[in-house]
Design a protein around this motif. Structure first.
Motif, PDB file in Angstrom:
ATOM      1  N   ILE A 253      -2.190  -5.167   8.527  1.00  0.00           N
ATOM      2  CA  ILE A 253      -1.117  -4.508   8.580  1.00  0.00           C
ATOM      3  C   ILE A 253      -0.376  -4.846   7.599  1.00  0.00           C
ATOM      4  O   ILE A 253      -0.264  -6.574   7.394  1.00  0.00           O
ATOM      5  N   CYS A 254       0.033  -3.978   7.012  1.00  0.00           N
ATOM      6  CA  CYS A 254       1.404  -3.704   5.834  1.00  0.00           C
ATOM      7  C   CYS A 254       2.639  -3.132   5.916  1.00  0.00           C
ATOM      8  O   CYS A 254       3.102  -3.783   5.407  1.00  0.00           O
ATOM      9  N   ALA A 255       2.634  -3.040   6.971  1.00  0.00           N
ATOM     10  CA  ALA A 255       4.300  -3.173   8.021  1.00  0.00           C
ATOM     11  C   ALA A 255       4.453  -3.861   8.576  1.00  0.00           C
ATOM     12  O   ALA A 255       3.499  -4.700   9.296  1.00  0.00           O
ATOM     13  N   GLY A 256       5.674  -4.050   9.064  1.00  0.00           N
ATOM     14  CA  GLY A 256       6.246  -4.755   9.892  1.00  0.00           C
ATOM     15  C   GLY A 256       5.901  -5.272  11.428  1.00  0.00           C
ATOM     16  O   GLY A 256       5.571  -3.885  11.720  1.00  0.00           O
ATOM     17  N   ASN A 257       6.194  -5.706  11.972  1.00  0.00           N
ATOM     18  CA  ASN A 257       6.059  -5.281  13.505  1.00  0.00           C
ATOM     19  C   ASN A 257       5.065  -5.805  14.347  1.00  0.00           C
ATOM     20  O   ASN A 257       4.486  -4.910  15.261  1.00  0.00           O
ATOM     21  N   GLY A 258       4.113  -6.180  13.746  1.00  0.00           N
ATOM     22  CA  GLY A 258       2.108  -7.206  14.289  1.00  0.00           C
ATOM     23  C   GLY A 258       2.000  -6.160  14.655  1.00  0.00           C
ATOM     24  O   GLY A 258       1.317  -4.521  13.837  1.00  0.00           O
TER      25      GLY A 258
ATOM     26  N   VAL B 195      -0.038   1.312   3.758  1.00  0.00           N
ATOM     27  CA  VAL B 195      -1.549   2.040   2.112  1.00  0.00           C
ATOM     28  C   VAL B 195      -1.967   1.355   1.744  1.00  0.00           C
ATOM     29  O   VAL B 195      -1.214  -0.277   1.259  1.00  0.00           O
ATOM     30  N   TYR B 196      -3.302   0.930   1.408  1.00  0.00           N
ATOM     31  CA  TYR B 196      -4.219   0.208   0.707  1.00  0.00           C
ATOM     32  C   TYR B 196      -5.070   0.401  -0.390  1.00  0.00           C
ATOM     33  O   TYR B 196      -5.475   2.225  -0.435  1.00  0.00           O
ATOM     34  N   SER B 197      -5.505  -0.347  -1.646  1.00  0.00           N
ATOM     35  CA  SER B 197      -6.234   0.673  -2.011  1.00  0.00           C
ATOM     36  C   SER B 197      -7.583   0.019  -1.791  1.00  0.00           C
ATOM     37  O   SER B 197      -7.477  -0.523  -0.610  1.00  0.00           O
TER      38      SER B 197
ATOM     39  N   VAL C 198      -6.896  -3.311   0.458  1.00  0.00           N
ATOM     40  CA  VAL C 198      -6.135  -4.487   0.323  1.00  0.00           C
ATOM     41  C   VAL C 198      -4.572  -3.598   0.469  1.00  0.00           C
ATOM     42  O   VAL C 198      -4.466  -1.997  -0.014  1.00  0.00           O
ATOM     43  N   CYS C 199      -3.699  -4.469   0.644  1.00  0.00           N
ATOM     44  CA  CYS C 199      -1.913  -3.540   1.043  1.00  0.00           C
ATOM     45  C   CYS C 199      -1.884  -3.308   0.008  1.00  0.00           C
ATOM     46  O   CYS C 199      -1.849  -4.040  -1.420  1.00  0.00           O
ATOM     47  N   VAL C 200      -1.147  -2.013  -0.324  1.00  0.00           N
ATOM     48  CA  VAL C 200      -0.307  -1.536  -1.305  1.00  0.00           C
ATOM     49  C   VAL C 200       1.153  -1.109  -0.874  1.00  0.00           C
ATOM     50  O   VAL C 200       1.999  -1.640  -2.005  1.00  0.00           O
ATOM     51  N   ALA C 201       1.205  -1.082   0.198  1.00  0.00           N
ATOM     52  CA  ALA C 201       2.684  -0.602   0.917  1.00  0.00           C
ATOM     53  C   ALA C 201       2.705  -0.472   2.248  1.00  0.00           C
ATOM     54  O   ALA C 201       1.296  -0.167   2.466  1.00  0.00           O
TER      55      ALA C 201
ATOM     56  N   ASN D 249       3.782   1.631  -7.245  1.00  0.00           N
ATOM     57  CA  ASN D 249       3.499   2.391  -8.110  1.00  0.00           C
ATOM     58  C   ASN D 249       1.952   3.135  -7.625  1.00  0.00           C
ATOM     59  O   ASN D 249       0.978   1.559  -7.491  1.00  0.00           O
ATOM     60  N   VAL D 250       1.162   3.706  -8.248  1.00  0.00           N
ATOM     61  CA  VAL D 250       0.027   3.858  -8.323  1.00  0.00           C
ATOM     62  C   VAL D 250      -0.630   4.356  -9.935  1.00  0.00           C
ATOM     63  O   VAL D 250       0.313   4.954 -11.038  1.00  0.00           O
ATOM     64  N   THR D 251      -1.516   4.078 -10.142  1.00  0.00           N
ATOM     65  CA  THR D 251      -2.630   3.757 -10.897  1.00  0.00           C
ATOM     66  C   THR D 251      -3.264   5.679 -11.348  1.00  0.00           C
ATOM     67  O   THR D 251      -4.278   5.996 -10.080  1.00  0.00           O
ATOM     68  N   THR D 252      -3.101   6.455 -12.259  1.00  0.00           N
ATOM     69  CA  THR D 252      -4.009   7.425 -12.304  1.00  0.00           C
ATOM     70  C   THR D 252      -5.690   7.066 -11.897  1.00  0.00           C
ATOM     71  O   THR D 252      -6.311   6.117 -12.384  1.00  0.00           O
TER      72      THR D 252
END
Length: 671
Positions: free
Chosen positions: A48-53, A90-92, A99-102, A118-121
């Motif tokens: 979980i990368c956002a709030g509220n479980g 959002v994961y990488s 892995v949490c990115v956002a 931010n993202v990488t090409t």
């Protein structure tokens, strides 16, 4: 979640595969706007990368591979999504090792979600929408922007998951039992779960069953001790009304008190509105004039409506109580969000004239603004001793963020240009201010998974993190503030900056010290904090005052200006440690009249207490209070010798009121 292919064909966008019910079969998307119909995918996200479980039972999956380095904005805050409660991650990495990115939940207006990152090409990013709150379809948009070069983070955070946290509304990181350690509070319809922080750093979990609550905190929560029994009570705000959960004398049970009055409740606060020493309650009303509850002195709260934001259409979202004019009482700012042509969208500032009388000074102060906002962050951003305001936008329909500098004369100046807020594209409903890196300058936690780090000169630098807004508290008692999202605590990794934490115990004032002004002085000059119950939009944060002092190696003096008018002073307090101040225990003056000391003796004492040089005071009354603020003696007797018969052993505070309106206080110990 299924894509509406007709929509994309009309836009001339490529036809996309429907295979997005699992991470492995996620559809590849590019920049653009997408219409979806339902969240019914079979693979459920576990990271979980956002709030509220947790609580999700379905999800939809997409992948995005940028063709260049970009700053991405991903949002469901679109007209087509109105009324739908969304959440995304959002994961990488890979499907098996994400892995949490956002991530975000409720960062946009009307329960929508938005985040910038931010993202990488050439890197594959996985985007997951879950049904934590709704399986209804919605629209989302992904846009690509030139890379915003991130500032080197002045502080980092490490995610710590607490599997034992359960419940629906994880809105609070606040001390509940009077030991000044911030606890983890989660509530549901029929229970309260508290993870009590221990001085060792461990947590003790307690699940307290309650009756089925009439109104749950679907919009906001406030916490404070309304009956001065040493255990904090809670105020739940929902779309239909408010519920008070009153703690018993041991903090082991709660009694529900819900009124029959209809309130489309938004932000809630505990605050001493009429400055009688007891906490009252306030609730923003979305469609009518605001409401408040006055405390009768016994913890009973009496309903009132009107006088503090009277627009007949409401539009009241984010209330915050702060002393903007430095006159010692709490003023009220209301962040408004209505939209359209209604004047209900104009922000309001109400000056407290004393005794519960308020004047609307919105226009005169230059704070009447139509910006659509759910919350504002107030702090002294330039350390000049006056509270400034960051008005956080939730929509760009009527303008964007505003940074307002307090001029010290009752007015504010718009200093947004060049501040960093003018180039901040991230919208959010939640904006709060703390010093997260302890450098001595106040920061703002807001939208886009970022903290706007203050530089002390009304400019800010954005730093993006892998978490969105949440409740703020010191969850391991190390002097650095942490951020809670559901069952994950993002613990500060600390840095070398010095700090102090001030814990307050009111006696004549409310027991939490809510409404007190805390000031520290040192080589940097001056810093101030106000103690508040309920800032931002929905979360309940720590009630302790946190100060960073950067590389300074000491604090010259510390002042507490209590709502009662009492001022306590501590010289050269120990840094890098918490300090507890009991109201009246460090009086500004040690009672000297005409060059003669007013002292108590013997101290400690057994049966009697004598006030030396008492006849010089012109006293009108004498009161004695316990450490919890309970008055155990009141007399108009003009006698310097006071009987303590009947008082149990412990520490007390003697308060002398004089005929010219002054108050003197001193502590003593009864053996």
């Amino acid at each position: 979640m299924k894509i509406n292919f007709t929509f994309f064909l009309l836009l001339g966008m490529p036809w996309l595969s429907q295979a997005q019910n699992t991470c492995a079969t996620a559809s590849l998307i590019t920049a653009g706007t997408y219409v979806v119909t339902a969240v019914d995918g079979t693979e459920i996200p576990t990271l979980i990368c956002a709030g509220n479980g947790t609580g999700q039972t379905a999800a939809e999956w997409y992948k995005y591979i940028p063709t260049a380095d970009y700053t991405i904005n991903l949002t469901t805050d679109l007209a087509a999504t109105a009324g739908v409660d969304t959440r995304f991650h959002v994961y990488s990495g890979t499907c098996g090792a994400p892995v949490c990115v956002a991530g975000d939940d409720d960062g946009g207006s009307g329960l929508t979600s938005t985040a910038s990152f931010n993202v990488t090409t050439g890197t594959t990013y996985i985007i997951c929408f879950d049904n934590r709150w709704s399986s209804t379809g919605f629209s989302f948009e992904l846009t690509e922007h030139p890379v915003v070069v991130p500032v080197t983070p002045p502080i980092t955070f490490t995610a710590n998951t607490f599997p034992s946290i359960s419940g629906t509304y994880g809105l609070a990181s606040t001390d509940m039992n009077g030991d000044f350690l911030d606890d983890i509070v989660t509530v549901s319809a029929s229970s309260v779960q508290i993870l009590y922080q221990q001085i060792s750093g461990a947590y003790v979990t307690t699940n307290i069953p309650t009756s089925t609550t009439m109104f749950q905190p679907s919009w906001s929560m406030a916490i404070g001790d309304i009956d001065k029994n040493g255990f904090n009570d809670m105020l739940y705000g929902s779309g239909n009304g408010v519920t008070f959960m009153k703690a018993n004398a041991t903090g082991t049970a709660y009694t529900e008190v819900s009124g029959s009055e209809y309130i489309f409740c938004q932000r809630t606060n505990f605050v001493d509105i009429n400055n009688d020493g007891n906490l009252d309650a306030f609730s923003c009303h979305d469609i009518d004039p605001n409401v408040y509850y006055l405390n009768d002195g016994s913890g009973n709260l009496i309903y009132h409506q009107g006088g503090l934001g009277d627009h007949p259409e409401g539009g009241n979202y984010g209330s915050i109580w702060t002393d903007y004019d430095n006159d010692g009482d709490q003023d009220l700012f209301i962040a408004k969000c209505r939209g359209g042509s209604s004047t209900a969208k104009i922000n309001e500032l109400h000056r407290n004239d004393g005794g519960g009388v308020f004047t609307d000074v919105s226009a005169a102060s230059n704070m009447a603004d139509p910006i659509q906002t759910w919350s504002s962050a107030w702090n002294d951003f330039n350390n000049d001793g006056w509270m400034d305001a960051a008005i956080g936008a939730s929509s760009t329909d009527d303008g964007t963020h505003k940074l307002m500098k307090n001029n010290g004369d009752g007015t504010f100046s718009n200093v947004t240009a060049g501040s960093g807020w003018d180039t901040n594209p991230s919208l959010n409903i939640e904006h709060v201010s703390f010093d997260f890196d302890n450098d001595g300058f106040a920061d703002v936690l807001g939208g886009g998974n970022k903290i706007m780090f203050g530089n002390g000169d009304m400019t800010f630098d954005p730093v993006v993190y892998a978490f969105s807004s949440g409740s703020v508290g010191d969850m391991n008692n190390d002097g650095f503030l942490d951020i809670r999202n559901g069952n994950t605590i993002y613990m500060s990794d600390k840095n070398s900056n010095n700090w102090i934490t001030i814990n307050l115990q009111g006696i004549q004032s409310n027991s939490n010290g809510i409404g007190a002004r805390v000031e520290i002085y040192g080589s940097w000059g001056k810093q101030i904090r106000d103690i508040r119950s309920g800032d931002g939009f929905k979360y309940m944060n720590t009630l302790n005052a946190h100060f960073g002092i950067g590389t300074a190696t000491g604090i010259d003096s510390l002042f507490i200006k209590w709502p009662s008018g009492q001022i306590d002073q501590v010289n050269n307090p120990t840094i890098n440690a918490p300090i507890t101040i009991v109201e009246g225990s460090h009086p500004l003056s040690l009672l000297e009249v005409d060059g003669k000391k007013i002292t108590l003796y013997p101290n400690p004492t057994t049966d009697y207490l004598t006030i030396e040089n008492f006849d010089l005071l012109g006293a009108t009354s004498i009161e004695i209070y316990t450490q919890l603020g309970e008055r155990v003696l009141e007399t108009q007797k003009k006698d310097s010798k006071i009987s303590l018969t009947g008082l149990v052993s412990g520490r007390y505070f003697l308060v002398i009121k004089t005929k010219n309106g002054q108050k003197y206080s001193e502590s003593f110990i009864k053996m």
